[in-house]
Design a protein around this motif. Structure first.
Motif, mmCIF file in Angstrom:
data_model
loop_
_atom_site.group_PDB
_atom_site.id
_atom_site.type_symbol
_atom_site.label_atom_id
_atom_site.label_comp_id
_atom_site.label_asym_id
_atom_site.label_seq_id
_atom_site.Cartn_x
_atom_site.Cartn_y
_atom_site.Cartn_z
ATOM 1 N N PHE A 1 0.958 -1.323 -0.023
ATOM 2 C CA PHE A 1 0.130 0.107 -0.017
ATOM 3 C C PHE A 1 0.799 1.304 0.075
ATOM 4 C CE2 PHE A 1 0.655 -1.251 4.459
ATOM 5 C CZ PHE A 1 1.036 0.044 5.073
ATOM 6 N N THR A 2 0.353 2.301 -0.508
ATOM 7 C CA THR A 2 1.137 3.527 -0.587
ATOM 8 C C THR A 2 1.122 4.241 0.880
ATOM 9 O OG1 THR A 2 1.119 5.736 -1.750
ATOM 10 C CG2 THR A 2 -0.826 4.684 -1.232
ATOM 11 N N PRO A 3 2.315 4.923 0.964
ATOM 12 C CA PRO A 3 2.604 5.763 2.283
ATOM 13 C C PRO A 3 1.543 6.711 2.256
ATOM 14 C CG PRO A 3 4.660 5.251 1.230
ATOM 15 C CD PRO A 3 3.547 4.916 -0.013
ATOM 16 N N VAL A 4 1.121 7.302 1.327
ATOM 17 C CA VAL A 4 0.205 8.579 1.440
ATOM 18 C C VAL A 4 -0.862 8.300 0.719
ATOM 19 C CG1 VAL A 4 -0.277 11.066 1.148
ATOM 20 C CG2 VAL A 4 2.093 10.073 1.951
ATOM 21 N N TYR A 5 -2.224 8.302 1.337
ATOM 22 C CA TYR A 5 -3.416 8.097 0.426
ATOM 23 C C TYR A 5 -4.575 9.232 0.662
ATOM 24 C CZ TYR A 5 -7.431 5.355 -1.508
ATOM 25 O OH TYR A 5 -8.355 5.075 -2.229
ATOM 26 N N LEU A 6 -4.943 9.888 -0.438
ATOM 27 C CA LEU A 6 -5.622 10.797 -0.571
ATOM 28 C C LEU A 6 -5.234 11.973 0.589
ATOM 29 C CD1 LEU A 6 -9.361 9.179 -0.615
ATOM 30 C CD2 LEU A 6 -7.985 10.284 -2.521
ATOM 31 N N GLY A 7 -3.718 12.260 0.470
ATOM 32 C CA GLY A 7 -3.340 12.983 1.390
ATOM 33 C C GLY A 7 -3.243 12.842 2.805
ATOM 34 N N GLN A 8 -3.557 11.631 3.176
ATOM 35 C CA GLN A 8 -3.352 11.194 4.455
ATOM 36 C C GLN A 8 -2.165 9.985 4.585
ATOM 37 O OE1 GLN A 8 -5.523 12.004 7.177
ATOM 38 N NE2 GLN A 8 -3.858 10.989 8.245
ATOM 39 N N ALA A 9 -1.210 10.498 5.463
ATOM 40 C CA ALA A 9 0.059 9.632 5.873
ATOM 41 C C ALA A 9 -0.303 8.519 6.625
ATOM 42 C CB ALA A 9 1.225 10.469 6.529
ATOM 43 N N ARG A 10 0.269 7.266 6.280
ATOM 44 C CA ARG A 10 0.048 6.232 6.996
ATOM 45 C C ARG A 10 1.380 5.881 7.693
ATOM 46 N NH1 ARG A 10 -2.513 3.222 1.459
ATOM 47 N NH2 ARG A 10 -4.858 3.363 2.168
ATOM 48 N N GLU A 11 1.107 5.683 9.203
ATOM 49 C CA GLU A 11 2.322 5.321 9.899
ATOM 50 C C GLU A 11 2.300 3.800 9.807
ATOM 51 O OE1 GLU A 11 4.266 7.524 10.993
ATOM 52 O OE2 GLU A 11 2.948 9.064 10.290
ATOM 53 N N VAL A 12 1.489 2.932 9.639
ATOM 54 C CA VAL A 12 1.655 1.339 10.020
ATOM 55 C C VAL A 12 2.633 0.916 8.761
ATOM 56 C CG1 VAL A 12 -0.248 1.041 8.342
ATOM 57 C CG2 VAL A 12 0.407 -0.836 9.919
ATOM 58 N N GLU A 13 3.271 0.017 8.915
ATOM 59 C CA GLU A 13 4.467 -0.579 7.853
ATOM 60 C C GLU A 13 3.809 -1.869 7.620
ATOM 61 O OE1 GLU A 13 8.559 1.243 9.239
ATOM 62 O OE2 GLU A 13 7.767 -0.257 10.583
ATOM 63 N N LEU A 14 3.409 -2.792 8.502
ATOM 64 C CA LEU A 14 3.031 -4.157 8.347
ATOM 65 C C LEU A 14 1.323 -4.155 8.756
ATOM 66 C CD1 LEU A 14 3.269 -7.013 7.400
ATOM 67 C CD2 LEU A 14 4.128 -7.562 9.721
#
Length: 261
Positions: free
Chosen positions: A153-166
């Motif tokens: 999955f992309t680290p940023v989706y619809l401008g929202q950063a995602r902290e989860v890695e797994l």
């Protein structure tokens, strides 16, 4: 003419393949979004070059990771060879996003105003061969396997950063997901259950279609794709995941072999 042959040129098929079909592990790996390939007859779906190379078209790094795990575990790997923008093999035919007209910020002009016949052709040419190959692969296993789907999955989706890695996802059977979450403790990865997606987002179709009806333990693995950006990252992630997966294979599908395969 078979639907697959009608959509895919003579040098473009098949729509799905299996690697290491005779693998000894009590596990089957799946990668539904392995490729960004679009058959020539679809004229690139009208995508911009940026869209065609983006996470919208495939799960970046997921296939490379799945291939490494295939070798490390000695497990079969079933994968789709067409972009999920042609047909998303992790969606049932009735799902609108099986053939999306937009993915995140990317428009897909070639999927707009498709007729029912157009959608049926995509299903028959891409989804059904994948479903049949996966079903045959599972049915051929002499012992009940652990079903593992590999995604990114992309680290940023619809401008929202995602902290989860797994991200570790499950549907109605959470045995393997919870076991993997436990096995991941101490890995140094930011792990979460049912993140950045969950079954409520419609992303567990493969698990519902193939694993749950057979009573097979199953899990959907989501890796943030910046961790799979190059061969070194893929190798690192495979090295982290392999002992975790071997552990849950021993716990959920025990074998007489000393290495749990």
């Amino acid at each position: 003419m078979e639907p697959e042959s009608f959509l895919l040129g003579p040098t473009e098929g098949p729509a799905a393949r299996v690697l290491n079909a005779g693998g000894r592990a009590r596990a089957v790996l799946i990668c539904e979004h392995a490729s960004r390939f679009i058959p020539a007859k679809l004229d690139g779906l009208g995508l911009s070059q940026t869209a065609a190379r983006s996470h919208a078209a495939w799960d970046i790094g997921a296939f490379e990771l799945a291939v490494e795990l295939c070798g490390a575990l000695d497990a079969p790997l079933v994968y789709s060879r067409a972009s999920r923008l042609v047909y998303d093999c992790n969606r049932p035919p009735e799902a609108p996003d099986a053939i999306p007209v937009k993915s995140e910020v990317f428009a897909v002009p070639g999927n707009v105003r498709l007729t029912e016949a157009d959608r049926d052709l995509r299903e028959a040419a891409v989804y059904l061969p994948f479903r049949e190959l996966l079903s045959d692969t599972l049915n051929a296993r002499l012992a009940a396997p652990l079903v593992i789907t590999i995604h990114s999955f992309t680290p940023v989706y619809l401008g929202q950063a995602r902290e989860v890695e797994l991200g570790i996802l499950h549907d109605t059977d959470d045995r393997a997901a919870r076991a993997l979450l436990s096995a991941a403790e101490g890995s140094g990865l930011h792990c979460a259950l049912n993140e950045p997606y969950s079954a409520a987002d419609g992303v567990t179709h493969t698990l519902r279609e193939h694993a749950i009806p057979r009573g097979l333990p199953n899990v959907m693995v989501e890796i943030r794709n910046d961790l799979l950006a190059d061969a070194q990252g893929v190798n690192r992630m495979a090295g982290l995941l392999t002992p975790m997966l071997l552990r849950i294979m021993r716990d959920l599908v025990p074998d007489d072999d000393a290495d749990g395969r």
